[in-house]
Design an enzyme around this catalytic site. Structure first.
Site, PDB file in Angstrom:
ATOM      1  N   LYS A 150       3.942 -15.379   2.522  1.00 42.13           N
ATOM      2  CA  LYS A 150       4.151 -16.093   1.255  1.00 42.13           C
ATOM      3  C   LYS A 150       5.657 -16.285   1.132  1.00 42.13           C
ATOM      4  O   LYS A 150       6.321 -15.788   0.222  1.00 42.13           O
ATOM      5  CB  LYS A 150       3.565 -15.243   0.099  1.00 42.13           C
ATOM      6  CG  LYS A 150       3.591 -15.911  -1.248  1.00 42.13           C
ATOM      7  CD  LYS A 150       2.599 -17.060  -1.415  1.00 42.13           C
ATOM      8  CE  LYS A 150       2.822 -17.759  -2.733  1.00 42.13           C
ATOM      9  NZ  LYS A 150       2.016 -19.000  -2.880  1.00 42.13           N
ATOM     10  N   ASP A 195      -6.066  -7.456   4.271  1.00 40.14           N
ATOM     11  CA  ASP A 195      -7.239  -6.854   3.624  1.00 40.14           C
ATOM     12  C   ASP A 195      -8.097  -7.954   3.005  1.00 40.14           C
ATOM     13  O   ASP A 195      -9.308  -8.033   3.225  1.00 40.14           O
ATOM     14  CB  ASP A 195      -6.777  -5.864   2.551  1.00 40.14           C
ATOM     15  CG  ASP A 195      -7.948  -5.244   1.815  1.00 40.14           C
ATOM     16  OD1 ASP A 195      -8.906  -4.817   2.492  1.00 40.14           O
ATOM     17  OD2 ASP A 195      -7.922  -5.199   0.566  1.00 40.14           O
ATOM     18  N   TYR A 238       0.816  -1.213   0.000  1.00 37.21           N
ATOM     19  CA  TYR A 238       0.000   0.000   0.000  1.00 37.21           C
ATOM     20  C   TYR A 238       0.851   1.265   0.000  1.00 37.21           C
ATOM     21  O   TYR A 238       0.405   2.307  -0.464  1.00 37.21           O
ATOM     22  CB  TYR A 238      -0.906   0.020   1.239  1.00 37.21           C
ATOM     23  CG  TYR A 238      -2.139  -0.829   1.117  1.00 37.21           C
ATOM     24  CD1 TYR A 238      -2.047  -2.212   1.064  1.00 37.21           C
ATOM     25  CD2 TYR A 238      -3.396  -0.253   1.073  1.00 37.21           C
ATOM     26  CE1 TYR A 238      -3.181  -2.997   0.966  1.00 37.21           C
ATOM     27  CE2 TYR A 238      -4.542  -1.022   0.986  1.00 37.21           C
ATOM     28  CZ  TYR A 238      -4.426  -2.395   0.925  1.00 37.21           C
ATOM     29  OH  TYR A 238      -5.558  -3.159   0.835  1.00 37.21           O
ATOM     30  N   ASP A 283     -12.009  -9.744   4.452  1.00 40.93           N
ATOM     31  CA  ASP A 283     -13.288  -9.821   3.727  1.00 40.93           C
ATOM     32  C   ASP A 283     -13.714 -11.285   3.589  1.00 40.93           C
ATOM     33  O   ASP A 283     -14.897 -11.609   3.680  1.00 40.93           O
ATOM     34  CB  ASP A 283     -13.179  -9.193   2.325  1.00 40.93           C
ATOM     35  CG  ASP A 283     -13.461  -7.691   2.329  1.00 40.93           C
ATOM     36  OD1 ASP A 283     -13.078  -7.007   3.302  1.00 40.93           O
ATOM     37  OD2 ASP A 283     -14.064  -7.191   1.352  1.00 40.93           O
ATOM     38  N   ASP A 316      -1.896 -18.746   0.652  1.00 43.26           N
ATOM     39  CA  ASP A 316      -2.842 -19.411  -0.266  1.00 43.26           C
ATOM     40  C   ASP A 316      -3.604 -20.533   0.427  1.00 43.26           C
ATOM     41  O   ASP A 316      -4.835 -20.587   0.409  1.00 43.26           O
ATOM     42  CB  ASP A 316      -2.155 -19.873  -1.566  1.00 43.26           C
ATOM     43  CG  ASP A 316      -0.815 -20.563  -1.352  1.00 43.26           C
ATOM     44  OD1 ASP A 316      -0.374 -20.697  -0.195  1.00 43.26           O
ATOM     45  OD2 ASP A 316      -0.206 -20.986  -2.363  1.00 43.26           O
TER      46      ASP A 316
HETATM   47  C1  IPM Z   1     -10.288  -1.661   3.950  1.00 44.48           C
HETATM   48  C2  IPM Z   1     -10.399  -1.106   2.548  1.00 44.48           C
HETATM   49  C3  IPM Z   1      -9.223  -0.197   2.257  1.00 44.48           C
HETATM   50  C4  IPM Z   1      -7.966  -1.055   2.317  1.00 44.48           C
HETATM   51  C5  IPM Z   1      -9.280   0.579   0.930  1.00 44.48           C
HETATM   52  C6  IPM Z   1     -10.549   1.350   0.768  1.00 44.48           C
HETATM   53  C7  IPM Z   1      -8.098   1.506   0.810  1.00 44.48           C
HETATM   54  O1  IPM Z   1     -10.533  -2.126   1.623  1.00 44.48           O
HETATM   55  O2  IPM Z   1     -10.255  -0.874   4.907  1.00 44.48           O
HETATM   56  O3  IPM Z   1     -10.269  -2.887   4.112  1.00 44.48           O
HETATM   57  O4  IPM Z   1      -7.650  -1.746   1.344  1.00 44.48           O
HETATM   58  O5  IPM Z   1      -7.308  -1.014   3.340  1.00 44.48           O
HETATM   59 MN    MN Z   2     -10.764  -4.067   2.511  1.00 44.17          MN
END
Ligand code: IPM
Ligand code: MN
Ligand code: NAD
Length: 360
Positions: A187, A243, A141, A247, A219
Site C-alpha cells: 500500500k 492473512d 502483528y 482467506d 486494494d
Molecule cells: C491465520 C490466522 C492467524 C493470523 C490468527 C489466528 C492469529 O488468521 O493463521 O491466518 O492472523 O495469522
Molecule cells: Mn487468517
C-alpha cells in the site's frame, strides 16, 4: 535419525482435522518404510484451560526440539473474553516468533472437479495455481508500541530492510522454480513501511533476473485475485495483507478448508497448519474438511523431511479422492471428516519405498 514431529491439535475443528492428517502421515511413512516419532502437545484454549497460558513452556521446548510442527487451529468463543498474552491467538503468534518462521507459503490450487462449485464462474477459477508468500513474524502483528485503554488503542506496523529482504528472497526463489512471475503487494500510496517494502523488493529482484517482478496495490489486487486469478503465479506481501488475501483466495479453491500452509525460516523446524481457524460453527460434528490439514502434511514432507516424493503421493491421493467425489459439506458433499481421511489413506500408493502418483 527418526524425524520428530510435534502435533498441536488446538481447539474447535483443530483436533478433528489433525487426527486425519496424522493418520495420513503415519500411513504414508509406514508404506515408505520411514519411521517418525509423533508427540502431541497443548496450545490455545485447551492450554489456557489446563494451565492459564496459551503456549506452555513444555510445548515451547518440544517445538524447539522437533523437526517439524503440525498445528490445527486455536481460539473460539469460550476464550474470546481473554486479552493480550492470554489470548489463544497470542500463543500461535508467539510460536511463529519462537520458531522464526518468517515465510508463510499458502498455495492455492483449483481442482478441476471443484471449478464448477465455487462462488465464482468456472472459467475464472479453472486452472488457478498460485502461491501467496506471507511475511509471518513482522508487521502489525508484532509492532511495538501496542496497547489499549478504554478510549484509545494503538497498533504499530514495523518492517526492517532485513525482514523484507529475507521473505522476498524466498518468494523470488519460489517464483523462479515455478512460472517466473512475482507480484509484490503493498500500500505504497499510503504506508511508509510499504515504501521500504517496495524499494527492498526491487533491490532483491536484481539477484533473480529470470523472475518478472510486478508491484500492485493491495486494494486493487484484492479485486484482481477474484476477477483474473489465472495469471497469478507467486504473490509476496506483508503479514496482515497476506492473512486477508489468503482467506479471499480460498474462495477460488472452493473452501477455506482446502488450503494448507508451510511456515519456514532460515533453519530449525518448519510449522505446518491449515489456513482455516477453529470453525466453532461446525466443531464437534465430524464435518470439517480435513484436506487443508492433510495437504499441510504433504508440505511438511516436502520442506522439512526431505521427502517430496511422499508429499506428492499425498497430493495425488487427495486429488484422486476429490475426483471420485469424496467431498465434505463445505464442498457440497456429505462425506464426514473421518471418512475423508480414510479415503485418502486408501488412495495412497507408495511402492518399494518410493511414492507413485495415483492415477486420476
Ligand atoms: C491465520 C490466522 C492467524 C493470523 C490468527 C489466528 C492469529 O488468521 O493463521 O491466518 O492472523 O495469522
Ligand atoms: Mn487468517
Ligand atoms: P474460521 O476459519 O474458523 O471459519 C470461517 C468459516 O470457514 C466458518 O464458516 C467455518 O465453518 C468455515 N471453515 C473453516 N475451516 C473449515 C473446514 N476445515 N471445513 C469446513 N469449513 C471450514 O474463521 P473464524 O470463524 O473467523 O474464526 C474462528 C476462530 O478461529 C477465532 O477464534 C479465530 O481467532 C481462530 N482462527 C485461528 C486460526 C489458526 O489457529 N491458525 C486461523 C484463523 C482463525
Amino acid at each position: 535419525m527418526t524425524p520428530r514431529i510435534v502435533t498441536l491439535p488446538g481447539d474447535g475443528v483443530g483436533p478433528e482435522v489433525i487426527a486425519q492428517a496424522v493418520a495420513v502421515l503415519r500411513a504414508v511413512t509406514e508404506q515408505a518404510g520411514l519411521s517418525v516419532e509423533v508427540e502431541e502437545h497443548l496450545i490455545g484454549g485447551r492450554a489456557v484451560d489446563a494451565g492459564g497460558v496459551p503456549l506452555p513452556e513444555t510445548t515451547r521446548a518440544a517445538c524447539r526440539d522437533a523437526d517439524a510442527v503440525l498445528l490445527g487451529a486455536v481460539g473460539g468463543p469460550r476464550w474470546d473474553h481473554l486479552r493480550g498474552a492470554q489470548r489463544c491467538e497470542s500463543g500461535l503468534l508467539e510460536l511463529r516468533s519462537l520458531l522464526k518462521v518468517f515465510a508463510n507459503l499458502r498455495p492455492v490450487r483449483v481442482h478441476r472437479r471443484l471449478a464448477d462449485s465455487t462462488s465464482l464462474r468456472s472459467e475464472v477459477v479453472r486452472g488457478v495455481d498460485l502461491v501467496i508468500v506471507r511475511e509471518l513474524t513482522g508487521g502489525a502483528y508484532f509492532g511495538q508500541p501496542k496497547h489499549a485503554d478504554r478510549d484509545r488503542a494503538v497498533d504499530t506496523t514495523v518492517y526492517t530492510r532485513t525482514e523484507v529482504e529475507r521473505v522476498a528472497r524466498v518468494a523470488f526463489a519460489l517464483a523462479s522454480e515455478r512460472r517466473g512471475q512475482l507480484v509484490s503487494v503493498d500500500k505504497v500510496n499510503v504506508l511508509a513501511t510499504s515504501a521500504l517494502w517496495r524499494e527492498t523488493v526491487d533491490a532483491v529482484s536484481t539477484e533473480f533476473p529470470d523472475v518478472v517482478l510486478e508491484h500492485a496495490l493491495v486494494d486493487s489486487f484484492a479485486m484482481r485475485l477474484v476477477q483474473r486469478p489465472r495469471g497469478i503465479d507467486v504473490v509476496v506481501t506483508e503479514n496482515l495483507f497476506g492473512d486477508i488475501l489468503s482467506d479471499e483466495a480460498a474462495v477460488l479453491a472452493g473452501s477455506l478448508g482446502m488450503l494448507p500452509s508451510a511456515s519456514i525460516g532460515e533453519a530449525g523446524p518448519g510449522l505446518y497448519e491449515p489456513v482455516h481457524g477453529s470453525a466453532p460453527d461446525i466443531a464437534g460434528q465430524n464435518r470439517a474438511n480435513p484436506y487443508g490439514a492433510i495437504l499441510s502434511v504433504a508440505l511438511m514432507l516436502r520442506h522439512s523431511l526431505g521427502r517430496p516424493d511422499l508429499g506428492a503421493a499425498i497430493e495425488a491421493a487427495v486429488d484422486a479422492c476429490i475426483e471420485t467425489g469424496v467431498l465434505t459439506r463445505d464442498l457440497g458433499g456429505s462425506a464426514r471428516t473421518s471418512d475423508t481421511g480414510a479415503a485418502v489413506m486408501s488412495a495412497l500408493s507408495v511402492r518399494g519405498g518410493a511414492a507413485v502418483g495415483v492415477p486420476s
